[in-house]
Scaffold this motif. Sequence first.
Motif, PDB file in Angstrom:
ATOM      1  N   LYS A 171      20.643 120.868  74.162  1.00  0.00           N
ATOM      2  CA  LYS A 171      21.165 119.925  73.181  1.00  0.00           C
ATOM      3  C   LYS A 171      20.745 118.532  73.622  1.00  0.00           C
ATOM      4  O   LYS A 171      20.864 118.207  74.801  1.00  0.00           O
ATOM      5  CB  LYS A 171      22.691 120.032  73.135  1.00  0.00           C
ATOM      6  N   PRO A 205      13.232 119.280  65.123  1.00  0.00           N
ATOM      7  CA  PRO A 205      13.856 118.539  64.022  1.00  0.00           C
ATOM      8  C   PRO A 205      14.364 119.488  62.949  1.00  0.00           C
ATOM      9  O   PRO A 205      13.680 120.450  62.585  1.00  0.00           O
ATOM     10  CB  PRO A 205      12.715 117.663  63.482  1.00  0.00           C
ATOM     11  N   THR A 212      22.969 110.886  68.809  1.00  0.00           N
ATOM     12  CA  THR A 212      22.553 111.995  67.958  1.00  0.00           C
ATOM     13  C   THR A 212      23.701 112.983  67.855  1.00  0.00           C
ATOM     14  O   THR A 212      24.633 112.966  68.649  1.00  0.00           O
ATOM     15  CB  THR A 212      21.341 112.737  68.543  1.00  0.00           C
ATOM     16  N   SER A 269      18.022 123.038  56.441  1.00  0.00           N
ATOM     17  CA  SER A 269      18.124 122.839  57.882  1.00  0.00           C
ATOM     18  C   SER A 269      18.919 124.012  58.442  1.00  0.00           C
ATOM     19  O   SER A 269      19.421 124.853  57.687  1.00  0.00           O
ATOM     20  CB  SER A 269      18.823 121.517  58.190  1.00  0.00           C
ATOM     21  N   TYR A 283      19.914 122.319  64.420  1.00  0.00           N
ATOM     22  CA  TYR A 283      21.014 121.751  65.202  1.00  0.00           C
ATOM     23  C   TYR A 283      21.752 122.858  65.936  1.00  0.00           C
ATOM     24  O   TYR A 283      21.555 124.043  65.671  1.00  0.00           O
ATOM     25  CB  TYR A 283      21.970 120.981  64.274  1.00  0.00           C
ATOM     26  N   ARG A 296      20.745 114.371  57.351  1.00  0.00           N
ATOM     27  CA  ARG A 296      19.406 114.371  57.918  1.00  0.00           C
ATOM     28  C   ARG A 296      18.524 113.369  57.168  1.00  0.00           C
ATOM     29  O   ARG A 296      18.530 113.325  55.943  1.00  0.00           O
ATOM     30  CB  ARG A 296      18.827 115.781  57.800  1.00  0.00           C
ATOM     31  N   ALA A 336      25.339 116.169  60.888  1.00  0.00           N
ATOM     32  CA  ALA A 336      23.942 115.874  61.188  1.00  0.00           C
ATOM     33  C   ALA A 336      23.029 116.500  60.146  1.00  0.00           C
ATOM     34  O   ALA A 336      22.091 115.856  59.657  1.00  0.00           O
ATOM     35  CB  ALA A 336      23.589 116.388  62.581  1.00  0.00           C
ATOM     36  N   GLU A 386      21.560 117.701  68.103  1.00  0.00           N
ATOM     37  CA  GLU A 386      20.141 117.956  67.859  1.00  0.00           C
ATOM     38  C   GLU A 386      19.554 118.859  68.936  1.00  0.00           C
ATOM     39  O   GLU A 386      19.919 118.776  70.097  1.00  0.00           O
ATOM     40  CB  GLU A 386      19.363 116.635  67.816  1.00  0.00           C
TER      41      GLU A 386
END
Lengths: 354, 308, 252
Positions: free
Chosen positions: A300, A313, A306, A109, A316, A344, A340, A309
């Motif tokens: 954001k 997806p 959340t 990510s 971040y 995930r 986050a 995010e």
Amino acid sequence: MTDKPILPVLIVGGGPAGLSAAHAVASSGRQAVIVDKADRLGGAPILQGYAKLVPSHEWAKVAIGGMVARVQQNPNVTSHLNTQVQSFDGAPGAFTATLRNGTVIEADSAILASGFTHFDSLNKPEWGFGTYPDVVTTVQVEQMISSGAGIRCPSDGRVPDRVAILLCVGSRDRQIGREWCSKICCTVSANLAMEIRELSPKTNVYIYYMDVRTFGLLEGEYYWKSQEEAKVKYIKARIAEVTSDGKRLVVKGEDTLVKRPITIPFDLVVHAIGMDPNVDNMTLASVFGVSLNRYGFIDKAASYVTLGETSRPGVYVAGAATGPETIDDSIAQGQAAALAALTRAGTRQVRAAE
Amino acid sequence: MDGNDLKRVAYYPGCALEGTGHAYNRSTKEVGKALGLELVEVKDWNCCGAMEVKNVDPQVQTYLSARNLAIAEDMGFDTVMSPCNGCYHNLKKAEYDLAHNPHAAEVNDRISRKAGHKTYQPGGVETIHALDWIRDAVGEDELRRRAMGKLAGLKVANYYGCMYTRPRHIYPEKDKGPGSESTLNPHFMDDILAAAGAENVDFPLKTACCGGAHSLSDSDTSTKLVLNILTTAEACGAEVIATECPTCHTGLEMHQVRAEKVLGRKTNVKILYFTQLLGMALGMSASKVGVQENMSDPSELLRAKGLG
Amino acid sequence: MPIHEKSLIRPENLQTNDHLVIDGVDVSGHWSTFIKPRTITDYNEAMEAVIWALPGGENIHRCWQCGSCTNACTVHAIEPEFNPRYWIYLIRQGLEEELLRDKDIIWQCVSCNKCTYACPRDVVPEGVMKATAHWLELKGHTAKSPSTHFDEGFTESVLATGKIEEGRVLRSFFKRTGQPLNQPWLVALVGGLIRRFPLAFLIRLGWGTVFRPRTRGWRKAGRAIEDYVQERQAAQRLALRLDGKGATDGRQ
Ligand SMILES: Cc1cc2nc3c(=O)[nH]c(=O)nc-3n(C[C@H](O)[C@H](O)[C@H](O)COP(=O)(O)OP(=O)(O)OC[C@H]3O[C@@H](n4cnc5c(N)ncnc54)[C@H](O)[C@@H]3O)c2cc1C
Ligand code: SF4
Ligand code: SF4
Ligand code: SF4
């Protein structure tokens, strides 16, 4: 499920937000890879040479330098400096980022902690920056203080008798399309005013304001203290122009409380410059496939449930990349974004034994 | 202006250039001709509303300009050039309002339909000022080559007035860094005249207001404002104030006389359109650029400088 | 209370009694000078909406009182009482009485848009000045200003012919405002021109008088505009709940 190792978290930007995200990721036992276009880690406070930070009163070099050292010593963190992400493809869990220097990074990510760009005062020419050497920005004053040079007029090196700080330069101004408050500049200005008074007690400092936004606990520590102890003067006026009478700068405006025009001589005029969206945001948005908000910052998700995010997806965002933020908030957001990324949906949790 | 053909543009002179600003009209055309540029007048153009109609209704003022832009577009032009600051400003403002204010667009559409012509859509043509035109279609190098320093020794204060730069948002192409015009410290006229050899003085009131909107309705205010401009120009060492707008030009001339008659304050600085100066720099006679139509008589100065 | 700074007190708020005895003490004459309180006791809550409804006033509600307009203002520089920022405040709070104190100078705005250039909220103070001056006239607080006369004469000419002819607008203006055309400075001006450039000048002046410049094919456009203007003005009068009083002649 296969036992293929989980890929690292890619972090774009090694300022306060990116450093805190990297530390959080690394502390959990996962790998973090920082990519920063600058030649050093630390973000704005280090790159621009800020002096003492608000609200800790710690020197930026020490406080942020500490964050940098902590990350550099952590074997779970790798850094790529002097480069940027050229392309970014794939899906959450299996992204591939290619850097401009050719390095390919496989990532689970990504966290965009790419920060902001300082407002360029040349865009408000009526306030004299670029025309008169003794019109400077808060960043330059930070540098005067942190370098130990002291408060001096750039034109001839004299210590100013009188300094004017103009608030909201490049913020809260529809004429230049900046419809936001940069949050920190009121407090930074109050802080610098106190520093100036301490370094040179003979120098009087005036702050020209529309509103004073030393929010939360910063009120007493900065606004009140600057008035009550450092005797900094606050004048409710947004000035029209800065000119020169040949010897000193002349600040023209209306003192709105007495409903009278003012033309006051000053030795040094300081622009409390605001925080613009990072000039790279358009590029970042297209490379990472995230959307920008109407101000040009990275969008954001506005939701209580959340963490940092973006519209994509697995990608971040944290810190001043999302809008004007303080260092404290950038750090908190960096940690939130790290959390986050680590949690995930679909990510295997790192086993305790590892 | 990128890509537009500036050698042949639609010309919108406006009412003032057919009246008090006639000398400007004439000198603009002459200069254009001498530089190999072609002006094609917008057919059946109407008044832009100047500073007045908007006070009765702003949307009508927008329509007035939209009609002219529609005609220019219909004639197949992508650029319309106006030498008058008021017209230029209004065309630009209409462009901006039609793009940003749905109400203005709606009223424009409504009146256009009733009037029986196509509704102008923003972006159809680009409006430029005579300064943009000469500077961009010819270029400073060419001007320098052609003028051969003819204005050498002439001390000029360049006066741009209000409407050439304000409000900033209707001029999105300005303030774009090197090469673009600055709204705070405009310099296109300076550049053009400098190329022709003139010595531009450092003049702080380039964009000060001459009170043109109230030239007649509040003459005392205008006289004070103009006197300040004239005396400042003199204090800066200027022999001539170069103008690029008929309203400013007439305002300066008129209130120069009025300041003398009513306030007893005489000033000697001469007032000439930049196109008149440029025309003479290109070798034209004073009468060819309409100097005899100016209210303040500059013949002595021109003789001394070997111009006209 | 002794009055230290008389200049700060408005003369109409100073009250002196020629004969007054308080608690057996004779305080007649200047001994009895009182200052009437200037407490604000109410807001005219409708006022902002009224200016807001007039052309130019659309953005008045954005103002945050920074003072950029006033300190950039051309007229303020020569007339310190000319203060757009302050008037906008008065209108927004509905302090009508205070605003009326300055009613005779508001129309003097020269439309230089220095305020518009400076305003960080894009209030367009220039437009607000026009709307306010307009409102003062509609309400009958002021007679039509010379500037309104000029605007109207000008607009009429444009609506009628599509163009203006300066000589005509000028003459119409002097007529509307009852000023003589033979003011010495005007005479000097025109005289100078005639002396230096007699023929062409006279021809041009005369030409415009006899053959009024007009735009070909203007008639339909002129009529469409007129319809629209009438509709707008009816709507404004409704918004202002005007009952026919006030300097409304020629604006119906
Ligand atoms: C004059 C001034 C004084 C301030 N003083 C204080 C203070 O005392 N206290 C306080 O709390 N806050 C202060 N701030 C605010 C503070 O600077 C920010 O809160 C903080 O820097 C935000 O951290 P960040 O990590 O989000 O962004 P940044 O600090 O901007 O860091 C972003 C990093 O990303 C890198 N980067 C950017 N674009 C790319 C790209 N395309 N690819 C790769 N890398 C990229 C940059 O090189 C940089 O290292 C001040 C701000 C100003 C303007
Ligand atoms: S923090 Fe203060 S100086 Fe900065 S933009 Fe906000 S109000 Fe202006
Ligand atoms: S437009 Fe009117 S209010 Fe605005 S600065 Fe000019 S004179 Fe002042
Ligand atoms: S500049 Fe704009 S926001 Fe500031 S006081 Fe004037 S109108 Fe209000």
